[in-house]
Write a protein that holds these residues in place. Structure first.
Motif, PDB file in Angstrom:
ATOM      1  N   ARG A   1     -36.865 -28.150 -19.925  1.00  0.00           N
ATOM      2  CA  ARG A   1     -38.292 -27.896 -20.093  1.00  0.00           C
ATOM      3  C   ARG A   1     -39.108 -29.026 -19.455  1.00  0.00           C
ATOM      4  O   ARG A   1     -40.159 -28.779 -18.854  1.00  0.00           O
TER       5      ARG A   1
ATOM      6  N   GLN B   1     -39.119 -28.469 -15.769  1.00  0.00           N
ATOM      7  CA  GLN B   1     -39.981 -27.350 -15.397  1.00  0.00           C
ATOM      8  C   GLN B   1     -41.445 -27.773 -15.394  1.00  0.00           C
ATOM      9  O   GLN B   1     -42.217 -27.375 -14.515  1.00  0.00           O
ATOM     10  N   TYR B   2     -41.839 -28.587 -16.391  1.00  0.00           N
ATOM     11  CA  TYR B   2     -43.214 -29.079 -16.410  1.00  0.00           C
ATOM     12  C   TYR B   2     -43.497 -29.962 -15.191  1.00  0.00           C
ATOM     13  O   TYR B   2     -44.632 -30.030 -14.717  1.00  0.00           O
TER      14      TYR B   2
END
Length: 401
Positions: free
Chosen positions: A213, A216-217
């Motif tokens: 995550r 992805q950010y």
């Protein structure tokens, strides 16, 4: 320019504190006097109760202290999570009672949460019949005393046929007045290591998902987590199980003589207590869940529907995460209520901490110590639940920037 502007410390300083005046007209002095008096009265009452208790015990020649915990209990206990026999000490017997209480509380909290959430969602369903049935369940179950419900379920289970005429809803599962018999496997060290590997896999999966995550950010590229999660949560335990020789010996219950042998037995007392606590608490949890969902602005539903999401996806990904901030605080009270309501088990013969402590104090005469142990156990459990739920509530709370 004023002097206050020239000196920032003077500008931010508050008004000067008034000196304490030795006069009844001084509000601060009156507050201190009343607090001292209240504390003095409370301490005096407790001191009087303590002295009165000690005097009465001396007059009746009743010994005090917890030395009785090391004596042989001679107390039969029908079911326990740890090895126990009547020749063990009272301390071990009380430990069995604590574990029995924790067993029904933990399983009850999980099942009541699942059932209450489903019923609460069903009350908001567009299906008229489903909504009315859920509403009928909530209204009826909350209006009946819990003790009456426990006796009702226990009477039904006691009215089931004997082992020779046991009901078989599923192959290998038997339901009789002796309880519910379920298939199981012969547990050994390999299964413990596999269970530990699964827990480790869950922890590693969460860490991996967090890292993916974060990436992805950073670059905007979504990454799949489920392949690694599947390998860690299922593949790792299976590999450990296979490394130990892949032991798998099913223990299927079978009727031998006048009773069943093998498998795992769920006693009628535990079964009735669990059903009663779960169904009763779920009625209150359902209303909490319903109120939490209704607290989410309807614009969230409309915006999600405009994006083409289905109601199930909207509920799972958008509404419920926001509703949790409203649901968690009152849910904590219901978890505490379920745990404390488990003390009603004594009415149907389930041997929890209250039942075993009552028998102990009747045999030893240590009433004060027995009641103190019960209070300490429930206080510890309640504080533990509160601390965990407060920690979880702080994690999901909105953080102002």
């Amino acid at each position: 320019m004023s002097s206050s502007a020239a000196h920032p410390r003077l500008a931010t300083a508050g008004p000067p504190r008034r000196r304490l005046r030795l006069s009844w007209g001084d509000e601060r002095l009156r507050g201190i006097v009343w607090q001292v008096l209240v504390v003095g009265v409370v301490v005096s009452v407790f001191w009087w109760l303590w002295q009165n208790t000690v005097h009465n015990l001396e007059v009746r020649r009743i010994a005090t202290g917890f030395g009785f915990l090391e004596r042989e209990a001679g107390l039969p206990i029908g079911e326990s999570l740890i090895p126990y026999n009547p020749t063990n000490s009272y301390l071990r017997a009380l430990t069995v009672g604590v574990l029995n209480t924790l067993k029904v509380a933990i399983i009850g909290v999980v099942l009541a949460t699942l059932l209450g959430t489903l019923v609460g969602i069903a009350r908001l369903s567009n299906n008229w019949l489903l909504s009315k049935l859920a509403g009928f369940y909530v209204e009826v179950i909350r209006d009946l005393p819990l003790l009456l419900q426990l006796l009702f379920w226990y009477t039904i289970l006691q009215g089931l046929p004997g082992p020779r005429q046991a009901l078989t809803p599923v192959e290998g599962v038997y339901l009789s007045n002796r309880g519910m018999l379920l298939p199981f496997i012969e547990w050994n060290a390999a299964h413990w290591w596999s269970l530990a590997a699964m827990v480790l896999g869950i922890v590693l999966t969460r860490l991996y998902a967090r890292e993916m995550r974060r990436r992805q950010y950073a670059d905007g590229r979504p990454r799949k987590v489920w392949p690694a999660g599947l390998a860690l949560i299922l593949g790792l335990p299976l590999a450990v199980w296979a490394a130990f020789g892949a032991p798998f010996t099913p223990d299927i219950p079978a009727l031998r003589g006048f009773n069943f042998r093998g498998g795992i037995t769920v006693s009628p007392e535990f079964f009735a207590l669990l059903i009663g606590l779960v169904t009763y608490t779920a009625g209150f949890i359902a209303e909490i869940v319903r109120a939490g969902i209704l607290a989410v602005n309807t614009g969230q539903w409309e915006a999600a529907e405009a994006l083409g999401l289905r109601r199930g996806e909207i509920l799972k990904r958008i509404v419920l995460p926001q509703a949790l901030r409203v649901i968690v605080p009152p849910m904590t009270s219901q978890y505490l209520n379920l745990t404390k309501n488990s003390s009603l088990a004594v009415a149907i013969g389930y041997q929890d901490i209250v039942s075993i402590a009552n028998t102990t104090l009747n045999q030893t005469g240590q009433a004060i110590e027995g009641i103190a142990i019960i209070m300490l156990v429930y206080l510890t459990i309640s504080l533990s639940i509160s601390l965990f739920m407060n920690w979880y509530n702080a994690r999901i709370a909105l953080v102002e920037r």
